[in-house]
Design a protein around this motif. Sequence first.
Motif, mmCIF file in Angstrom:
data_model
loop_
_atom_site.group_PDB
_atom_site.id
_atom_site.type_symbol
_atom_site.label_atom_id
_atom_site.label_comp_id
_atom_site.label_asym_id
_atom_site.label_seq_id
_atom_site.Cartn_x
_atom_site.Cartn_y
_atom_site.Cartn_z
ATOM 1 N N GLN A 192 1.638 4.046 0.488
ATOM 2 C CA GLN A 192 0.602 2.863 0.686
ATOM 3 C C GLN A 192 1.001 1.623 0.822
ATOM 4 O OE1 GLN A 192 -2.676 4.013 -1.924
ATOM 5 N NE2 GLN A 192 -2.868 6.140 -1.147
ATOM 6 N N ARG A 193 1.592 1.287 -0.494
ATOM 7 C CA ARG A 193 2.174 0.056 -0.479
ATOM 8 C C ARG A 193 3.253 -0.410 0.665
ATOM 9 N NH1 ARG A 193 3.586 1.726 -5.950
ATOM 10 N NH2 ARG A 193 5.813 2.255 -6.221
ATOM 11 N N THR A 194 4.007 0.506 1.002
ATOM 12 C CA THR A 194 5.094 0.127 1.764
ATOM 13 C C THR A 194 4.605 0.018 3.349
ATOM 14 O OG1 THR A 194 6.521 1.761 0.668
ATOM 15 C CG2 THR A 194 7.397 1.163 2.738
ATOM 16 N N VAL A 195 3.728 1.171 3.718
ATOM 17 C CA VAL A 195 2.846 0.828 4.701
ATOM 18 C C VAL A 195 2.218 -0.398 5.193
ATOM 19 C CG1 VAL A 195 1.050 2.001 6.224
ATOM 20 C CG2 VAL A 195 3.074 3.385 5.417
ATOM 21 N N PHE A 196 1.411 -0.742 3.977
ATOM 22 C CA PHE A 196 1.052 -1.941 4.096
ATOM 23 C C PHE A 196 1.787 -3.108 4.221
ATOM 24 C CE2 PHE A 196 -0.988 -5.793 1.927
ATOM 25 C CZ PHE A 196 -2.289 -5.892 2.609
ATOM 26 N N LEU A 197 2.775 -3.345 3.594
ATOM 27 C CA LEU A 197 3.739 -4.284 3.985
ATOM 28 C C LEU A 197 4.215 -4.317 5.284
ATOM 29 C CD1 LEU A 197 5.834 -4.222 0.484
ATOM 30 C CD2 LEU A 197 4.440 -5.963 1.401
ATOM 31 N N LEU A 198 4.526 -3.214 5.802
ATOM 32 C CA LEU A 198 5.249 -3.212 7.216
ATOM 33 C C LEU A 198 4.177 -3.257 8.390
ATOM 34 C CD1 LEU A 198 7.544 0.116 6.967
ATOM 35 C CD2 LEU A 198 8.210 -2.206 7.336
ATOM 36 N N ARG A 199 2.833 -2.946 8.201
ATOM 37 C CA ARG A 199 1.929 -2.914 9.257
ATOM 38 C C ARG A 199 1.193 -4.170 9.183
ATOM 39 N NH1 ARG A 199 0.458 -1.799 12.744
ATOM 40 N NH2 ARG A 199 -1.217 -0.184 12.940
ATOM 41 N N ASP A 200 0.503 -4.636 7.876
ATOM 42 C CA ASP A 200 -0.275 -5.591 7.864
ATOM 43 C C ASP A 200 0.376 -7.063 7.594
ATOM 44 O OD1 ASP A 200 -2.574 -3.996 8.714
ATOM 45 O OD2 ASP A 200 -3.426 -4.201 6.644
ATOM 46 N N VAL A 201 1.440 -6.795 6.790
ATOM 47 C CA VAL A 201 2.235 -8.108 6.564
ATOM 48 C C VAL A 201 3.323 -8.485 7.636
ATOM 49 C CG1 VAL A 201 3.458 -9.194 4.955
ATOM 50 C CG2 VAL A 201 1.853 -7.794 4.136
ATOM 51 N N LEU A 202 3.919 -7.557 7.931
ATOM 52 C CA LEU A 202 5.379 -7.784 8.939
ATOM 53 C C LEU A 202 4.810 -7.357 10.280
ATOM 54 C CD1 LEU A 202 8.106 -6.437 6.663
ATOM 55 C CD2 LEU A 202 7.399 -8.679 7.080
ATOM 56 N N GLU A 203 3.915 -6.817 10.599
ATOM 57 C CA GLU A 203 3.100 -6.421 11.883
ATOM 58 C C GLU A 203 4.029 -5.490 12.727
ATOM 59 O OE1 GLU A 203 2.518 -10.182 13.638
ATOM 60 O OE2 GLU A 203 0.986 -10.713 12.367
ATOM 61 N N TYR A 204 4.505 -4.688 11.820
ATOM 62 C CA TYR A 204 5.175 -3.437 12.758
ATOM 63 C C TYR A 204 4.394 -2.559 13.264
ATOM 64 C CZ TYR A 204 9.776 -4.606 10.626
ATOM 65 O OH TYR A 204 11.323 -4.878 10.526
ATOM 66 N N SER A 205 4.561 -1.875 14.339
ATOM 67 C CA SER A 205 3.672 -1.030 14.973
ATOM 68 C C SER A 205 3.501 0.432 14.237
ATOM 69 C CB SER A 205 3.919 -0.626 16.248
ATOM 70 O OG SER A 205 5.404 -0.125 16.455
ATOM 71 N N ALA A 206 2.718 1.103 14.490
ATOM 72 C CA ALA A 206 2.672 2.474 13.638
ATOM 73 C C ALA A 206 3.764 3.284 13.964
ATOM 74 C CB ALA A 206 1.275 3.201 13.992
ATOM 75 N N ALA A 207 4.373 3.220 15.164
ATOM 76 C CA ALA A 207 5.409 4.195 15.789
ATOM 77 C C ALA A 207 6.857 3.611 14.849
ATOM 78 C CB ALA A 207 5.645 3.922 17.168
ATOM 79 N N GLU A 208 6.845 2.073 14.950
ATOM 80 C CA GLU A 208 8.011 1.565 14.360
ATOM 81 C C GLU A 208 8.043 1.934 12.571
ATOM 82 O OE1 GLU A 208 8.655 -2.375 16.989
ATOM 83 O OE2 GLU A 208 7.191 -2.404 15.516
#
Length: 237
Positions: free
Chosen positions: A120-136
């Motif tokens: 959860q925390r890794t996905v939060f960092l990637l998606r909401d902070v760093l703005e990676y797409s779900a696929a990325e």
Amino acid sequence: MITPKRAEEEKLPDDSGIIQLQAALKRYCLSLTRSSWDAEDLVQDTWVKALDPLRSGHGNPEAFLLRIAKNTWLDAARRKTALSQKLPLLLGPAAVTQGSGDFAAEMALQAMMKHLSPLQRTVFLLRDVLEYSAAEAAALLGTTEGAVKAALHRARRALPALREELAPDGPPLPEEPGFRALLKRMAAACERADIAELIALARLEDEPAEAVGWMQDSRPSQSTGRSGGGTVKLMAA
């Protein structure tokens, strides 16, 4: 007869041309980064991104390489700003008012470590902070887009608890040496925009021995589920 692979290779410049491209790319990367170490990393990242398109043929390979280098450097700078500034803001104004720079980042990361599972925390960092797409994000984590979306949904639902943790009268940073060292290392990765290091630390299933008791006592029972637990665990180098 020329095989397709051989034909692709022949679309690349010859050895002399590659040497000239490498020299031009190094000069340009050094002018962007003003650091020989960062320039070397940027050169490598640029070649990784450019090699396959160049094999398909390109009318101006030098301009193509320099454009990729510039975009890669700008993207890294944007993500560095996001890690150092956007993370505390996403978790609430209190994360900023309690301090600035590394301290604010450590406070935000402490709350994330306490209330979110590794995925959860890794996905939060990637998606909401760093703005990676779900696929990325799924590709980086070796999981599915469905698992990424589910983890992000759970992380967002936990944000009120994280913001409460970061209230002005919230708990101070932990004194346990192992856990404090982990927070400092994560904050340093944020400062450097070292995405690989940050992902590895955020995904740690086994916290330092000194911090295990604190983590087990503090983590709410509703957040102990490990979504996507079958993914490959990244460990810090």
